[in-house]
Scaffold this active site. Structure first.
Site, PDB file in Angstrom:
ATOM      1  N   LYS A 168      54.678  56.498  19.968  1.00 37.17           N
ATOM      2  CA  LYS A 168      53.345  56.112  19.284  1.00 37.17           C
ATOM      3  C   LYS A 168      52.049  56.172  20.255  1.00 37.17           C
ATOM      4  CE  LYS A 168      53.659  51.251  19.586  1.00 37.17           C
ATOM      5  NZ  LYS A 168      52.457  50.808  20.506  1.00 37.17           N
ATOM      6  N   ASP A 169      52.582  56.364  21.365  1.00 36.85           N
ATOM      7  CA  ASP A 169      51.408  56.379  22.597  1.00 36.85           C
ATOM      8  C   ASP A 169      51.006  57.835  22.843  1.00 36.85           C
ATOM      9  OD1 ASP A 169      51.317  53.333  22.425  1.00 36.85           O
ATOM     10  OD2 ASP A 169      52.618  53.411  24.504  1.00 36.85           O
ATOM     11  N   ARG A 203      44.808  49.811  13.415  1.00 33.24           N
ATOM     12  CA  ARG A 203      45.681  49.896  12.035  1.00 33.24           C
ATOM     13  C   ARG A 203      46.159  48.503  11.423  1.00 33.24           C
ATOM     14  NH1 ARG A 203      51.253  49.404  12.073  1.00 33.24           N
ATOM     15  NH2 ARG A 203      51.241  49.167  14.320  1.00 33.24           N
ATOM     16  N   ARG A 204      46.506  47.616  12.492  1.00 32.15           N
ATOM     17  CA  ARG A 204      46.942  46.189  12.100  1.00 32.15           C
ATOM     18  C   ARG A 204      46.009  45.631  11.465  1.00 32.15           C
ATOM     19  NH1 ARG A 204      50.419  46.006  17.898  1.00 32.15           N
ATOM     20  NH2 ARG A 204      52.384  47.002  17.250  1.00 32.15           N
ATOM     21  N   ARG A 252      45.504  42.891  25.366  1.00 30.44           N
ATOM     22  CA  ARG A 252      46.378  43.911  26.187  1.00 30.44           C
ATOM     23  C   ARG A 252      46.922  43.598  27.279  1.00 30.44           C
ATOM     24  NH1 ARG A 252      42.971  48.102  27.197  1.00 30.44           N
ATOM     25  NH2 ARG A 252      44.880  48.861  28.276  1.00 30.44           N
ATOM     26  N   ARG A 256      51.548  39.152  27.353  1.00 35.79           N
ATOM     27  CA  ARG A 256      51.100  39.125  26.068  1.00 35.79           C
ATOM     28  C   ARG A 256      51.762  37.925  25.314  1.00 35.79           C
ATOM     29  NH1 ARG A 256      50.083  44.858  23.013  1.00 35.79           N
ATOM     30  NH2 ARG A 256      49.266  45.979  24.678  1.00 35.79           N
ATOM     31  N   CYS A 292      43.444  56.082  18.548  1.00 36.92           N
ATOM     32  CA  CYS A 292      43.590  54.484  18.230  1.00 36.92           C
ATOM     33  C   CYS A 292      42.158  54.255  18.075  1.00 36.92           C
ATOM     34  CB  CYS A 292      43.934  53.797  19.500  1.00 36.92           C
ATOM     35  SG  CYS A 292      43.017  54.056  21.114  1.00 36.92           S
TER      36      CYS A 292
END
Length: 319
Positions: free
Chosen positions: A59-60, A110-111, A128, A134, A225
């Site tokens: 996804k990155d 997106r979230r 981040r 996190r 993104c």
């Protein structure tokens, strides 16, 4: 470890790298170059011959790769969904458990765009750092909850943050995953057939089919993104379903949702399966564009802010 299992005696040298995406933690990714910041240094090492392969969280990986490199191997996919993580000791598990006006840590547009439609009261705060950082911020009280990729939690050994029965895993119908989420992929030089042949047993064709379909959709939309795009393909026997969503960065409009299902003969060679899967992704992207998604995309790229919640606050005068 999998290569060593398949080829006893092989020597695998790891080259840990810290990317710009790992180092720049005080700005949203959308403002500083997107997720490509996580792969640039690895790709330079490949092109300069210092590395033979680069392993990525798919996804990155940007949709367009540098000349001379291919994303040739898609490994077996783990859980593609998102996880809602609460501080240690909390009995909360779902989005409905969040109190009114809760602070949720996530940098993902997106979230944010999908959750705001269900819970417009939520306050999103930039998140981040690595998974350890996190979770430490969450447990110290900086957030009421944070959202992380379920596969990342499991891969990094934080299985204790996935609740029994996966109660805190967000249903993909509520929050469609990012394209390629949950899958590791391997990038290598296009002119290295020997390494490609060595890695071929790691290529998981069913999951490669869904991931390539998703990436094709995102490529057609020129997604990154900076824009709230989600895409998730499901393979059931010889049926391939692709659903994609595009949200408004201002939070003012509804999600644009499109999907399509096709028959695909999975007994065919990969070279024949891949273009069929990619064509489906492109077709779903075109369905989104026909439904007005381009206006959302233009709005996102023209925006100077990188947060959906901030845009909503600005538009309503509550910033």
């Amino acid at each position: 470890s999998e290569l060593k299992r398949m080829y006893p005696g092989i020597t695998v040298e790891l080259q840990p790298m810290s990317t710009r995406g790992d180092k720049i933690l005080d700005s949203p990714l959308a403002k500083i170059g997107g997720k490509g910041l996580f792969v640039k240094e690895l790709e330079n090492a490949l092109l300069e011959g210092r590395s033979d392969i680069a392993v990525h969280s798919t996804k990155d990986v940007p949709m367009e790769l540098p000349d001379g490199l291919d994303l040739s191997i898609i490994c077996k996919r783990h859980d593609p969904c998102d996880a809602l993580c609460f501080p240690k000791g909390s009995t909360k598990a779902t989005i409905d458990d969040l109190p009114e006006g809760a602070t949720v840590g996530t940098s993902s547009l997106r979230r944010q765009s999908q959750l705001l439609l269900k819970r417009p009261d939520l306050k999103f705060v930039e998140l981040r750092g690595n998974v350890n950082t996190r979770l430490a911020k969450l447990d110290s009280g900086d957030y009421d909850a944070i959202i992380l990729a379920a596969a990342g939690l499991e891969r990094m050994g934080f299985t204790d943050r996935v609740m029994p029965g996966k109660a805190n895993i967000i249903d993909p119908d509520l929050m469609l995953p990012a394209c390629g989420q949950g899958a590791l992929s391997i990038e290598l030089r296009s002119d290295d057939p020997e390494t490609l042949a060595l890695l071929q047993p790691l290529h998981h064709i069913p999951d490669a089919t869904t991931v390539c379909c998703e990436r094709s959709m995102n490529r057609r939309l020129e997604g990154g993104c900076q824009v709230p795009i989600s895409g998730f393909a499901r393979l059931n026997g010889n049926e391939l379903n692709m659903q994609a969503r595009v949200g408004s960065i201002s939070g003012a409009g509804p999600l644009i949702i499109k999907e399509k299902t096709i028959e695909i003969d999975m007994s065919k060679p990969w070279a024949e399966i891949k273009p069929i899967a990619e064509q489906l992704g492109t077709e779903v992207a075109d369905m989104l564009l026909d439904a007005g998604a381009q206006a959302y995309l233009d709005e996102a790229y023209a925006s100077n802010d990188a947060g959906v919640a901030a845009q909503v606050a600005a538009s309503t005068g509550t910033a």
